[in-house]
Design a protein around this motif. Structure first.
Motif, PDB file in Angstrom:
ATOM      1  N   GLN A 122       0.854  -0.957   0.065  1.00 28.48           N
ATOM      2  CA  GLN A 122       0.045   0.076  -0.112  1.00 28.48           C
ATOM      3  C   GLN A 122       0.911   1.394  -0.091  1.00 28.48           C
ATOM      4  N   HIS A 123       2.111   1.240   0.454  1.00 29.31           N
ATOM      5  CA  HIS A 123       2.764   2.402   0.766  1.00 29.31           C
ATOM      6  C   HIS A 123       3.668   2.617  -0.507  1.00 29.31           C
ATOM      7  N   VAL A 124       3.441   1.831  -1.582  1.00 26.92           N
ATOM      8  CA  VAL A 124       4.316   2.006  -2.830  1.00 26.92           C
ATOM      9  C   VAL A 124       3.392   2.579  -3.870  1.00 26.92           C
ATOM     10  N   ARG A 125       3.902   3.809  -4.395  1.00 28.29           N
ATOM     11  CA  ARG A 125       2.938   4.368  -5.447  1.00 28.29           C
ATOM     12  C   ARG A 125       3.602   4.239  -6.845  1.00 28.29           C
ATOM     13  N   ILE A 126       2.582   3.905  -7.728  1.00 31.04           N
ATOM     14  CA  ILE A 126       3.256   3.280  -9.143  1.00 31.04           C
ATOM     15  C   ILE A 126       2.675   4.522 -10.195  1.00 31.04           C
ATOM     16  N   GLU A 127       3.684   4.957 -10.780  1.00 27.07           N
ATOM     17  CA  GLU A 127       3.484   6.037 -11.725  1.00 27.07           C
ATOM     18  C   GLU A 127       3.521   5.321 -13.060  1.00 27.07           C
ATOM     19  N   LEU A 128       2.374   5.042 -13.783  1.00 28.05           N
ATOM     20  CA  LEU A 128       2.210   4.490 -15.102  1.00 28.05           C
ATOM     21  C   LEU A 128       1.508   5.370 -16.163  1.00 28.05           C
ATOM     22  N   PRO A 129       2.355   5.769 -17.431  1.00 26.99           N
ATOM     23  CA  PRO A 129       1.965   6.707 -18.347  1.00 26.99           C
ATOM     24  C   PRO A 129       0.722   6.148 -18.999  1.00 26.99           C
ATOM     25  N   PRO A 130      -0.219   6.790 -19.552  1.00 29.84           N
ATOM     26  CA  PRO A 130      -1.509   6.519 -20.510  1.00 29.84           C
ATOM     27  C   PRO A 130      -0.800   5.461 -21.630  1.00 29.84           C
ATOM     28  N   ILE A 131      -1.266   4.256 -21.649  1.00 31.69           N
ATOM     29  CA  ILE A 131      -0.824   3.468 -22.766  1.00 31.69           C
ATOM     30  C   ILE A 131      -2.052   3.393 -23.884  1.00 31.69           C
ATOM     31  N   PRO A 132      -1.750   3.653 -25.037  1.00 28.67           N
ATOM     32  CA  PRO A 132      -2.822   3.581 -26.194  1.00 28.67           C
ATOM     33  C   PRO A 132      -3.498   2.017 -26.378  1.00 28.67           C
ATOM     34  N   SER A 133      -4.688   1.823 -26.203  1.00 27.83           N
ATOM     35  CA  SER A 133      -5.531   0.492 -26.301  1.00 27.83           C
ATOM     36  C   SER A 133      -4.955  -0.080 -27.478  1.00 27.83           C
ATOM     37  N   ASP A 134      -4.442   0.743 -28.669  1.00 32.14           N
ATOM     38  CA  ASP A 134      -3.951  -0.010 -29.870  1.00 32.14           C
ATOM     39  C   ASP A 134      -2.762  -0.569 -30.000  1.00 32.14           C
ATOM     40  N   LEU A 135      -1.758  -0.302 -28.933  1.00 34.42           N
ATOM     41  CA  LEU A 135      -0.436  -0.591 -28.757  1.00 34.42           C
ATOM     42  C   LEU A 135      -0.325  -2.110 -28.662  1.00 34.42           C
ATOM     43  N   ARG A 136       0.241  -2.857 -29.376  1.00 34.88           N
ATOM     44  CA  ARG A 136       0.284  -4.215 -29.324  1.00 34.88           C
ATOM     45  C   ARG A 136       2.037  -4.469 -29.560  1.00 34.88           C
ATOM     46  N   VAL A 137       2.170  -5.835 -28.706  1.00 33.50           N
ATOM     47  CA  VAL A 137       3.388  -6.265 -28.892  1.00 33.50           C
ATOM     48  C   VAL A 137       3.330  -7.738 -29.354  1.00 33.50           C
ATOM     49  N   VAL A 138       4.576  -8.252 -29.789  1.00 35.28           N
ATOM     50  CA  VAL A 138       4.472  -9.782 -30.225  1.00 35.28           C
ATOM     51  C   VAL A 138       4.957 -10.469 -28.872  1.00 35.28           C
ATOM     52  N   ALA A 139       3.944 -11.276 -28.499  1.00 27.91           N
ATOM     53  CA  ALA A 139       4.345 -12.087 -27.257  1.00 27.91           C
ATOM     54  C   ALA A 139       3.222 -13.037 -26.945  1.00 27.91           C
ATOM     55  N   GLU A 140       3.045 -13.655 -25.988  1.00 30.93           N
ATOM     56  CA  GLU A 140       2.004 -14.704 -25.395  1.00 30.93           C
ATOM     57  C   GLU A 140       1.263 -13.916 -24.280  1.00 30.93           C
TER      58      GLU A 140
END
Length: 565
Positions: A440-458
């Motif tokens: 709970q004491h850890v703050r995570i800063e995550l930028p907006p990620i476009p919904s159409d951004l895809r990567v090759v993975a599983e």
């Protein structure tokens, strides 16, 4: 004195020229050289056999430990399952059938022999084989040690023959505690593991593999005829390697024949003897001038024949070695897949407590709203009752989203690459890693990620990488005030994901061996998380590495993955 006057083809003349004492000295030196050659070659060959035996033992131990870790995780997760607890509290046929169908599906996913649920009297009320002709449902297992010990100590382990199947296996059990945290267990969840597949793999190897319990009895073996007999000491013509099986009182022993070392020493001694003999023959040629040319040609013919024979033998040995290495590589590929799943289940065990906390909170709210709604019905306040029902619906959706994500993460990867939305993978990873009481004491800063951004993975494996990186960062920030995890995403031909924290950073000795298997600074760590994550990234066509270490300024990990069009 004329040399030629003393050289004669007559053997009696040669013996008169060469004193008998020199012949005896030469024979004694030859025996000493051959003895030393045998001893040195035999010791070196035995050391090589011992090293190979240790490597084989470690590989087989990793496979066995992977199976045990996976099955222990299954019992732990199921013992905290709400549907299981409901079936024990409300043991009607509908609840029992739901649990049986769920256990049947989990048995196929986890390669368990059978999974079943016992009530507090030791009677099976649900089982993965519920729809088979010989089912465990209704059977009384209160006499089993794994039941009584689990009811007293929460967990138990027992290796025994099945009363119905008559097949040997390891029983792992875990008690099901009530919601209110009472001391009396509601029942026991049991998973039976059979090791037929492991034993078949061991049987394909040259060395014999035995697993012995604390009573000195063989319970697993590459030779089925040795199972359940007392372990015996190895003979003098055997090379053995043994180690304790983590988490049990078992000992694994790999026994191979020492005859190859003897054969190698004999071959080397024979070769040395051949060389000494050749030197003696050449010395005789110097004394027998008349037969020098003929004897040399005969010796060369014998040498070429022996050399050709040695070359043929070595060629056959190299061919056998190549085939053996191909088999080992295939086995290592299977072991790597098992270790990836074991690492995932180990991570799943760490986040189970957090998920349970996250689920208990909306459950408590649902119960309060339901009780409030019952009270409002008597007053006729239908609008307030509707509001309560709407809140209950939102809470159940929240619980469903959490459990669906947890079940998806535990699913075994299929190894099929495709276009995976990066934002969905981050949502899943954050849902699994930000639910523990220590985060709970850890703050995570995550930028907006476009919904159409895809990567090759599983999907499952990408979530595994992100969960490992986020968990490592959270653990590094345990003692850090104003703890912060920063995630940056750069999208080009390759998508670069950087996960950084403001913790103490990586010491130089840790940073230098960061991706070395089985090396970890965590007391309960396996040392495989980053190694497996790096392998997954490579299989997806990307890479995972640590940014240059800056002690006291936090740690950063860089994940590059191909962008999917």
């Amino acid at each position: 004195m004329d040399w030629k006057a003393h050289v004669s083809p007559d053997h009696d003349s040669i013996r008169r020229w060469l004193p008998v004492s020199w012949v005896a000295v030469a024979l004694l030196l030859g025996v000493l050289v051959l003895g030393a050659c045998f001893q040195i070659t035999h010791r070196a060959a035995l050391a090589d056999l011992k090293a190979a035996q240790e490597n084989d033992m470690r590989a087989r131990m990793q496979a066995l430990e992977s199976v045990l870790l996976r099955q222990r995780a299954v019992t732990t997760v199921l013992a905290d399952d709400g549907l299981v607890r409901r079936a024990l509290l409300e043991p009607d046929q509908t609840n029992r059938d739901r649990v049986s169908r769920k256990l049947d599906g989990l048995r196929e996913q986890t390669d368990s022999a059978v999974i079943y649920l016992l009530d507090r009297n030791g009677v099976a009320i649900a089982a993965s084989n519920w729809d088979e002709k010989v089912s465990f449902v209704g059977q009384d297992y209160s006499f089993r040690d794994y039941f009584s010990e689990a009811m007293q100590n929460a967990e138990a382990t027992q290796f025994a023959l099945g009363t119905i199947s008559n097949r040997a296996g390891l029983y792992l059990s875990h008690s099901v505690a009530p919601d209110d945290g009472g001391a009396s267990a509601l029942g026991v969840m049991v998973v039976k593991v059979e090791f037929d597949g492991l034993e078949r793999n061991w049987a394909n190897a040259k060395a014999r593999t035995d697993v012995v319990d604390a009573n000195g009895q063989i319970i697993l073996s590459s030779d089925p005829a040795r199972r359940f007999v007392p372990a015996s000491a190895a003979d003098n013509m055997a090379v053995t390697a043994s180690t304790d099986v983590p988490g049990t009182d078992w000992v694994m022993t790999v026994t191979g024949s020492a005859r190859p070392a003897l054969y190698a020493a004999l071959f080397a001694t024979g070769t040395a003897g051949f060389g000494l003999t050749l030197l003696a023959v050449l010395g005789g040629f110097a004394l027998r001038a008349r037969h020098r040319t003929i004897s040399r040609m005969q010796a060369e013919r014998r040498y070429r024949a022996d050399l050709q024979h040695a070359v043929d033998e070595r060629t056959r040995a190299l061919s056998d070695e190549i085939r053996e290495r191909q088999v080992v590589e295939q086995r290592l590929d299977r072991l790597q897949a098992e270790m990836v799943q074991a690492n995932k289940l180990a991570a799943l065990g760490q986040i189970t407590a957090g998920v349970a906390h996250e689920v208990n909170q909306p459950l408590a709210t649902i119960r309060l709203l339901a009780e409030n709604g019952e009270a409002l019905l008597s007053t006729g306040a239908t609008s307030d009752v509707a509001d309560n029902l709407s809140s209950i619906r939102r809470m159940t959706e929240r619980i469903s989203r959490i459990t669906d994500q947890l079940r998806g993460f535990a699913r075994k990867a299929k190894g099929e690459l495709g276009a995976v939305p990066l934002s969905d993978a981050f949502d899943a990873a954050l849902l699994l890693t930000t639910r523990g009481q220590g985060t709970q004491h850890v703050r995570i800063e995550l930028p907006p990620i476009p919904s159409d951004l895809r990567v090759v993975a599983e999907t499952v494996r990408l979530e595994q990488i992100l969960v490992n990186l986020l968990q490592n960062a959270q653990e590094a920030l345990a003692e850090t005030p104003d703890a912060r995890i920063t995630v940056t995403v750069e999208a080009g031909r390759m998508v670069r994901i950087v996960v950084s924290d403001n913790g103490p950073g990586l010491p130089e000795e840790i940073a230098a061996q960061l991706f070395t298997p089985f090396l970890t600074s965590k007391p309960s760590g396996m040392g495989l998380g980053l190694v497996i994550s790096q392998d997954i990234a490579r299989e997806c066509g990307g890479s995972l590495r640590a940014a240059p270490s800056r002690p006291g300024q936090g740690a950063s990990f860089i994940l590059d993955l191909p962008r999917a069009e």
